[in-house]
Design an enzyme around this catalytic site. Structure first.
Site, mmCIF file in Angstrom:
data_model
loop_
_atom_site.group_PDB
_atom_site.id
_atom_site.type_symbol
_atom_site.label_atom_id
_atom_site.label_comp_id
_atom_site.label_asym_id
_atom_site.label_seq_id
_atom_site.Cartn_x
_atom_site.Cartn_y
_atom_site.Cartn_z
ATOM 1 N N LYS A 193 -27.980 -20.141 20.793
ATOM 2 C CA LYS A 193 -27.360 -19.240 19.818
ATOM 3 C C LYS A 193 -28.449 -18.403 19.169
ATOM 4 O O LYS A 193 -28.965 -18.714 18.098
ATOM 5 C CB LYS A 193 -26.592 -20.044 18.773
ATOM 6 C CG LYS A 193 -25.537 -19.226 18.031
ATOM 7 C CD LYS A 193 -24.427 -18.798 18.959
ATOM 8 C CE LYS A 193 -23.382 -17.968 18.256
ATOM 9 N NZ LYS A 193 -22.375 -17.454 19.191
ATOM 10 N N SER A 392 -18.428 -15.808 21.981
ATOM 11 C CA SER A 392 -18.417 -16.464 20.681
ATOM 12 C C SER A 392 -17.008 -16.415 20.090
ATOM 13 O O SER A 392 -16.073 -16.933 20.679
ATOM 14 C CB SER A 392 -19.457 -15.825 19.761
ATOM 15 O OG SER A 392 -19.875 -16.730 18.765
#
Length: 595
Positions: A193, A392
């Site tokens: 991430k 996401s």
């Protein structure tokens, strides 16, 4: 004195007369625009459809902008992929359209998949037996990829082709923030991430390098194969060409030898080539149909049978629209939930295709939209069609659908959560000398101030990390339930990892590679309806909204900043928007725009 009053009265009369004339002309313009919108285009026999590959091509154009010349908004033309694909289909079905002329090659695309879908539509047109000719003064790489489907590609005698492969460098702002005394505090789950790294590191992490390399290589190999097939060369030859030298600096003779083009000529000479394909004399008029005109050509398809809704969810997912001058498209959580609830209650709608092109955003808004999709799915089938980016939060809102389609070059996954908070104590206290003190009734009554202004805030950060951890666990549950997987299986492929659709297919993040049309067919199949038509939601903004809408206030300033800042526009706007975003983010870390 008498002359003074005479000249003053004449001036006032002149101003009034000018205002009246201007008002009349303005009203005539409005009436003309309304008439042009309501009227359909008649295509002359033996016509050519002209597509100008300049400006920005995005998933969906945001509405009519007939006043761009008055509002200084013609710096960049925005074209919708939806309009382009629909118009190419009309041109294919129209007997009076004999071919397509692709003019120019400086277009930018909001994603690799957008370029691929436009190219696929052109390939389908060409498969019908009609021709395509391309000409440009210069070709940017992605525009050349699109134009390579043409029967013949021509270049200006002094033109150039930018052909270099994919990739580039991203700005890391940590050093700048250190100089001014700002330190960004990141709480995240998932080693991949990487959205936080641009403000917490000075270089790319190895995990981020791994995932970027994987999907860029995948996209590049897909592009090479398409171009090689059209140009009748081997993909390895094109790949080597991009590695051996800077092709943009090569001569047109080199382009010819490499089979990148079929000929060089001046702009006036290309008209003769097009007329030759149409079989008309040089002295005859060339019947051209532009994109705006083709959009007004009546479709031969009739609205019969059941309705399948196509709902476009494009842009960053936000809790509410950000204030200021950014005009980017957004998915507003509450508005999208309301729209989906209406589709659920609409008995005329038998199935819904959710077209997702989003990097994600607010984790809270994403979860609300996911819940609305679940409620919708209880009443009718929901099929997701992923565009260029469904990552996401964009993946979260997709995960619960009955079936998921993705384009081969769709970027998806990025299942992870992060929080990002600036600590300004170095700037405010160490550099400016501002100190803070006060009282609270409870221990964490001023936790927000401590996060932003406190040097000793480890306990607040720990609580924030717990909040992010719970968000990640919720994300895992959503994906596991929607994809019929175990949580441990999801975690193994999650951790914020970004996947290209061709790689996401075998790990069950998507069900099938296919287009929006494929998704519509699947939705109709699940709804058990054989005869159907599509209806698109939400409605595009009309010209009245474009003229009087509140969100147009900053458009001119926005376009000026884009022109001045260039590639630095995006990271600078990211810094500004971070102050308005929800603290819990499920968002893809960077832009995938391609030139």
């Amino acid at each position: 004195m008498k002359d003074f009053f005479k000249f003053t009265l004449a001036t006032i009369c002149g101003i009034v007369l000018l205002s009246v004339v201007s008002g009349i002309l303005f009203m005539i313009s409005i009436v003309g625009m309304i008439a042009s919108e309501s009227g359909s285009t008649k295509v002359e026999e033996n016509s050519v459809f002209v597509i100008k590959l300049n400006g920005m091509v995005e998933e969906r154009a945001q509405g009519d902008d007939p006043f761009s010349s008055f509002l200084n908004r013609n710096d960049m033309e925005y074209m919708g992929l939806d309009d382009l694909v629909a118009s190419i289909q009309k041109a294919k079905d129209n007997d009076n359209i004999k071919g397509i002329y692709l003019e120019g090659g400086a277009a930018a695309f909001d994603s690799p998949a957008t370029a691929q879908q436009l190219r696929d539509a052109l390939a389908d047109f060409k498969a019908s037996g009609k021709w395509i000719i391309a000409f440009a003064d210069q070709y940017l790489q992605t525009s050349y990829y699109v134009a390579s489907v043409a029967d013949s590609i021509f270049l200006n005698k002094t033109g150039m082709i930018d052909f270099r492969g994919l990739g580039g460098k991203n700005p890391y702002m940590t050093g700048l923030y250190e100089k001014i005394g700002v330190k960004y505090q990141a709480t995240r789950v998932g080693k991949y991430k990487s959205a936080v790294e641009s403000v917490t590191r000075k270089d790319m992490s190895e995990d981020d390098r791994e995932q970027r390399t994987a999907y860029l290589q995948g996209i590049w190999q897909h592009m090479l194969k398409d171009m090689a097939d059209s140009r009748k060369v081997k993909p390895e030859q094109l790949d080597q060409l991009a590695s051996d030298s800077i092709i943009a600096f090569a001569s047109t003779d080199d382009y010819m030898k490499a089979k990148l083009i079929d000929g060089v000529m001046y702009p006036d000479e290309i008209k003769k080539v097009v007329k030759g394909k149409l079989g008309v004399d040089d002295d005859d008029d060339l019947h051209q149909v532009l994109l705006g005109e083709m959009m007004n050509v009546k479709s031969k398809k009739k609205e019969k049978g059941d309705k399948v809704a196509i709902y476009y969810a494009c842009g960053e997912i936000v809790d509410q629209l950000a204030s200021g001058f950014s005009t980017s498209t957004n998915i507003v959580g509450s508005t999208t939930v309301e729209d989906l609830n209406k589709l659920a209650d609409d008995d005329d709608v038998k199935a819904v295709v959710l077209r997702v092109n989003s990097p994600g955003g607010s984790a809270v808004a994403s979860e609300q939209i996911w819940h609305a999709v679940q409620q919708l799915k209880e009443k009718k089938p929901v099929v997701v069609s992923m565009g260029g980016l469904a990552a996401s939060g964009g993946y979260m809102i997709s995960a619960g659908a009955n079936y998921i389609f993705a384009e081969p070059t769709t970027i998806t996954g990025s299942i992870g959560i992060f929080g990002l908070i600036p600590n300004l104590s170095g700037l405010m206290t160490d550099k400016l000398g501002i100190t803070f003190d006060g009282v609270t009734t409870n221990r964490f009554g001023d936790f927000e101030q401590n996060l932003v202004m406190g040097k000793e805030n480890s306990e607040e950060i720990r609580n924030m990390q717990n909040y992010v951890d719970r968000g990640y666990e919720t994300f895992l549950d959503i994906v596991a339930k929607g994809r019929s997987m175990k949580r441990d299986e999801v975690h193994e492929i999650a951790q914020g990892r970004v996947w290209l659709a061709v790689d996401a297919l075998p790990i069950h993040l998507v069900d099938q590679l296919g287009s929006l049309d494929d998704a519509v067919k699947k939705a109709a199949e699940l709804a058990k309806t054989e005869e159907y038509y599509t209806s698109v939601y939400p409605d595009k903004r009309d010209w009245m909204d474009e003229l009087f809408g509140d969100d147009n206030k900053g458009t001119y300033l926005d376009s000026e900043l884009r022109a001045v800042l260039g590639d630095f526009y995006e990271p600078i706007m990211e810094m500004r928007l971070d102050q308005q975003r929800n603290c819990l983010q499920a968002r893809f870390p960077y832009s995938v725009k391609m030139k």
